[in-house]
Design a protein around this motif. Structure first.
Motif, short mmCIF file in Angstrom:
data_model
loop_
_atom_site.label_atom_id
_atom_site.label_comp_id
_atom_site.label_asym_id
_atom_site.label_seq_id
_atom_site.Cartn_x
_atom_site.Cartn_y
_atom_site.Cartn_z
N ASN A 127 0.82 -1.22 0.00
CA ASN A 127 0.00 0.00 0.00
C ASN A 127 0.86 1.27 0.00
N SER A 128 0.29 2.33 -0.52
CA SER A 128 0.97 3.63 -0.53
C SER A 128 -0.04 4.71 -0.88
N THR A 129 0.12 5.87 -0.30
CA THR A 129 -0.60 7.06 -0.77
C THR A 129 0.42 8.04 -1.33
N ARG A 130 1.32 8.54 -0.46
CA ARG A 130 2.25 9.61 -0.84
C ARG A 130 3.15 9.22 -2.02
N PRO A 176 2.71 7.60 6.65
CA PRO A 176 1.57 8.16 7.38
C PRO A 176 1.86 8.22 8.88
N1 CP Z 1 6.25 7.90 3.23
C1 CP Z 1 5.67 6.95 2.47
O1 CP Z 1 6.32 6.12 1.85
O2 CP Z 1 4.31 7.03 2.47
P1 CP Z 1 3.34 6.08 1.64
O3 CP Z 1 3.42 4.71 2.26
O4 CP Z 1 1.97 6.70 1.76
O5 CP Z 1 3.82 6.03 0.22
#
Ligand code: CP
Length: 307
Positions: A54-57, A264
């Protein structure tokens, strides 16, 4: 010029390469701040984001970065791809190669997966986080925010607090910041500090207060419940009480110190809400640097492919 066709980690990236990426990211930040979101640089290029976690950023910022540079971009999540039918990583990579993909951005729960892919495809591969190994673009964006704020990374004192053991962000930051002349101190529950952590290139503080005292940057790390079997600390509220950062702790840092977190954030666990929303918080600035650094990296790796 970046020396490799890929960006797999900062352990094997030189100071000069980091300087080049951060310098171009600072230019990209200026363009983003002035509303420039349609640059022609990658008009004939294609980027695939391949996320097995999973990931958002990271995922969204890579997609924005590719689109802002006019590349064609496709996002694949493992659950919705032929990976779910049993296709191997290498076969998936070769399929993307056959379609003429220029850059594959991969996040995977297995440390070393991006390297394995990179050895088997013609496309440039960017590691967007591999297990507990490295998350190089996060550290590059962190360094971009620090350089933008302080003007230089040399001599900065960076305190990283929390789950160091499971943190690919901590490792990439330690490798990168050391090369740039900054010093890193870490602290967290003893169960979340790897044996021999100093060998990575950091100092292990005796207490949270010792870690923060005199720091220019106070970085909290997310408790990675998904990578733990539990039992490493009693409860989230006790974690905050003994290892979290609130306003009183921050008062020990240098005046003008900034607070960072890769996100997050578990609000009220690693950092108090007051610290997250306070005037020293650069967490949202990190998100802007995230788009800028990924634009810089995509541009530099694609320029390499034109040679
Ligand atoms: N900092 C980071 O990697 O956030 P995500 O998991 O949302 O991509």
């Amino acid at each position: 010029m970046l020396q490799s066709k890929d960006l797999l980690g900062l352990q094997n990236t030189s100071k000069e390469e980091i300087e080049e990426i951060v310098s171009l990211a600072l230019d990209m930040r200026k363009k983003l701040n002035s509303g420039e979101k349609k640059l022609p640089d990658l008009r004939e290029k294609s980027v695939v984001t391949l996320f097995y976690e999973n990931s958002t950023r990271t995922r969204v910022s890579f997609e924005f970065a590719a689109k802002f540079l006019s590349a064609a971009v496709v996002n694949i999540s493992a659950a919705a791809s032929s990976v779910a039918k049993g296709e191997s990583l290498i076969d998936t990579g070769k399929t993307l190669d056959a379609m003429g993909t220029d850059v594959i951005v991969i996040r995977h729960s297995m440390g070393g997966a991006p390297e394995l892919l990179a050895k088997n495809v013609k496309a440039a591969v960017i590691n967007a986080g591999d297990g507990v190994n490295e998350h190089p673009t996060q550290a590059l964006l962190d360094m971009t925010t620090m350089q933008e704020h302080f003007g230089s990374l040399k001599g900065l004192r960076v305190a990283i607090l929390g789950d160091i053991k499971h943190s690919r962000v901590a490792k990439s930051n330690i490798f990168g910041l050391n090369k740039m002349g900054a010093s890193v101190t870490v602290y967290g529950p003893s169960t979340l500090i790897p044996q021999g952590v100093e060998q990575l290139g950091c100092t292990l503080a005796k207490s949270r207060e010792d870690a923060i005292r005199g720091a220019d940057v106070v970085m909290g790390l997310r408790i990675q419940l998904e990578r733990q079997k539990g039992g490493l600390f009693p409860s989230l509220s006790e974690y905050h009480k003994f290892y979290g950062v609130d306003k009183d702790h921050l008062a020990l840092a240098n005046s003008g110190a900034i607070v960072m977190h890769p996100g997050p954030v578990n609000r009220g666990v690693e950092l108090s809400g007051e610290v997250i929303d306070g005037e020293n918080s650069y967490i949202e600035d990190q998100v802007l640097s995230g788009v800028a650094v990924r634009m810089a990296l995509l541009k530099l790796l694609c320029e390499n492919r034109r040679k």
